[in-house]
Design an enzyme around this catalytic site. Structure first.
Site, PDB file in Angstrom:
ATOM      1  N   GLY A 210       0.868  -1.259  -0.230  1.00  0.00           N
ATOM      2  CA  GLY A 210      -0.092  -0.320  -0.018  1.00  0.00           C
ATOM      3  C   GLY A 210       0.772   1.331  -0.242  1.00  0.00           C
ATOM      4  O   GLY A 210       0.361   2.244   0.510  1.00  0.00           O
ATOM      5  N   ARG A 247       2.299  -1.877  -6.200  1.00  0.00           N
ATOM      6  CA  ARG A 247       2.234  -0.699  -6.814  1.00  0.00           C
ATOM      7  C   ARG A 247       3.922  -0.122  -6.843  1.00  0.00           C
ATOM      8  O   ARG A 247       4.634   0.308  -8.146  1.00  0.00           O
ATOM      9  CB  ARG A 247       1.430   0.462  -6.642  1.00  0.00           C
ATOM     10  CG  ARG A 247       1.283   1.180  -7.343  1.00  0.00           C
ATOM     11  CD  ARG A 247      -0.177   1.919  -6.567  1.00  0.00           C
ATOM     12  NE  ARG A 247      -1.831   1.116  -7.114  1.00  0.00           N
ATOM     13  CZ  ARG A 247      -2.496   1.593  -7.682  1.00  0.00           C
ATOM     14  NH1 ARG A 247      -2.332   1.596  -8.715  1.00  0.00           N
ATOM     15  NH2 ARG A 247      -3.334   0.918  -7.030  1.00  0.00           N
ATOM     16  N   CYS A 312     -15.838   2.151 -28.144  1.00  0.00           N
ATOM     17  CA  CYS A 312     -17.253   2.964 -27.944  1.00  0.00           C
ATOM     18  C   CYS A 312     -17.648   3.078 -26.662  1.00  0.00           C
ATOM     19  O   CYS A 312     -18.736   2.650 -26.767  1.00  0.00           O
ATOM     20  CB  CYS A 312     -17.999   2.035 -29.377  1.00  0.00           C
ATOM     21  SG  CYS A 312     -17.191   1.722 -30.785  1.00  0.00           S
ATOM     22  N   TYR A 340      -0.856  -2.986 -11.443  1.00  0.00           N
ATOM     23  CA  TYR A 340      -1.743  -2.887 -12.298  1.00  0.00           C
ATOM     24  C   TYR A 340      -2.474  -1.788 -13.948  1.00  0.00           C
ATOM     25  O   TYR A 340      -2.957  -0.896 -13.300  1.00  0.00           O
ATOM     26  CB  TYR A 340      -3.292  -1.592 -10.851  1.00  0.00           C
ATOM     27  CG  TYR A 340      -2.413  -2.879  -9.848  1.00  0.00           C
ATOM     28  CD1 TYR A 340      -3.114  -4.120  -9.554  1.00  0.00           C
ATOM     29  CD2 TYR A 340      -1.462  -1.958  -8.716  1.00  0.00           C
ATOM     30  CE1 TYR A 340      -2.317  -4.012  -7.770  1.00  0.00           C
ATOM     31  CE2 TYR A 340      -1.349  -2.705  -7.897  1.00  0.00           C
ATOM     32  CZ  TYR A 340      -1.781  -3.784  -7.385  1.00  0.00           C
ATOM     33  OH  TYR A 340      -1.216  -3.891  -5.811  1.00  0.00           O
TER      34      TYR A 340
END
Ligand SMILES: *Cc1c(COP(=O)(O)O)cnc(C)c1O
Length: 361
Positions: A210, A247, A312, A340
């Site tokens: 985290g 991350r 789209c 991610y």
């Protein structure tokens, strides 16, 4: 100002209409070595779900003590890529097939009393706790209130009572309470987890991941030096402290390159339509941010521009009304696309070609 490394620019100059991911493994190696040095004395298990690319795993391996996986699929993957690496297994819902992997896991993170009852063992377990502590300022909260992740202290107490007579061995406590926090906030959470774990008398404490990644400030880095020093100050002899960053390890090494195929103004707003889309890089949609980027080519005056893919759907947006100097044929290099990013994206939507993958060594 985002500086595009030479090797990334080289890919951009020869990019056609098919987008490309570039993983700068040399940069990843240097970053991981710095994180390792800053957190000496603390074990690191890389959270594989951030980016399971085999070459990313090989690059990280010398700098980490193990890998954290959250599924049987990830477990099989890391076993095939790095057969000798210790593996921690977590995840809030484990199937019978997954529970059968427990004997070959280095650590098993138990998420509920019911999971513990289903676990045959032998297994070396950490009980995942969700403490009722404030996690304000976090970008995602897995703890500090009612969530499906881990157990509250009553659940942990239930597990402790049933462990006495089982082949499952209690090693300690696991906590991953929030993500997107700076070092002081993570250290404050560590205080709460350490106090709780010491109260139970366990010596192994996994403090989770985290560590903050600031997409609006690409030059900023989590303060690994302060975090590492803070953990060393807190550690007591005989204790093993472990962290599970994802991350903050791999975000910076990844680049997503895509060509501008149209530029237009619609009802006053300027749009750049790119050859790729958020089905390749879903991060800005899931996080609700503008993905940082640099333009290769350029030369036109910078104007507020919304950068979109060619799906789209109006949700296919990389960045909204950001100053951009670009024209048709230029290449946009999105930075911070190493975590991610590709692996959380909905690749098959609209059946566009998959990006090419390049690894810089
Ligand atoms: C996702 C996850 C991590 C890694 O989180 P980051 O925010 O990527 O550092 C660590 N531990 C657990 C249990 C996770 O689910």
């Amino acid at each position: 100002m985002i500086e595009v490394p030479e090797g990334v620019a080289a890919v951009a100059w020869s990019l056609g209409d098919v987008p490309a991911y570039v993983y700068d493994l040399a940069a990843l190696d240097a970053h991981a070595a710095a994180v390792r040095a800053a957190t000496e004395g603390v074990e690191i298990h890389y959270a594989v779900k951030a980016n399971p690319d085999p070459e990313v795993l090989h690059t990280l391996a010398p700098h980490v003590d193990g890998l954290e996986v959250a599924s049987g699929g990830e477990f099989a993957h890391v076993r095939s890529v790095l057969p000798d690496m210790p593996v921690s297994v977590g995840g809030p819902g484990k199937t019978a097939d997954e529970l059968a992997l427990a004997p070959s896991a280095y650590r098993w993170h138990v998420e509920s009393p019911a999971e513990l009852r289903r676990l045959a063992g032998p297994a070396e377990v950490l009980l995942r706790v969700n403490l009722d502590v404030p996690v304000s300022g976090a970008s995602l909260a897995m703890g500090g209130g009612a969530t499906p992740f881990g157990m509250d202290p009553a659940g942990v107490a239930e597990c402790l009572a049933s462990l006495a007579s089982s082949s499952v061995r209690l090693r300690g406590i696991h906590a991953h309470l929030a993500s997107g926090l700076a070092a002081p906030a993570l250290l404050a959470l560590a205080d709460a987890v350490l106090a709780y774990a010491r109260g139970l008398g366990v010596a192994e404490i996994n403090l989770g991941g985290g560590m903050a990644v600031a997409y609006d400030d690409p030059d900023a880095r989590f303060d690994w030096a302060a975090y590492g020093a803070g953990l060393r100050e807190r550690a007591r002899p005989g204790e093993t402290l472990r962290i599970e960053p994802g991350r903050a390890l791999t975000a910076y090494c990844g680049w997503y390159l895509t060509t501008v195929i149209d530029v237009k103004r619609v009802h006053g707003e300027r749009f750049a339509v790119l050859s790729g889309g958020t089905h390749h890089l879903r991060t800005p949609v899931t996080k609700g941010h503008d993905q940082p980027f640099a333009v290769l080519g350029g030369g036109s005056p910078a104007e507020p521009t919304t950068l979109v893919g060619r799906l789209c759907t109006p949700k296919d947006v990389f960045a909204r009304k950001v100053p951009a100097s670009l024209g048709v044929g230029d290449v946009v290099a999105f930075a911070m696309a190493g975590a991610y990013a590709w692996n959380i994206s909905h690749h098959d939507f609209l059946m566009h070609p998959k990006p090419a993958f390049h690894h810089l060594r």
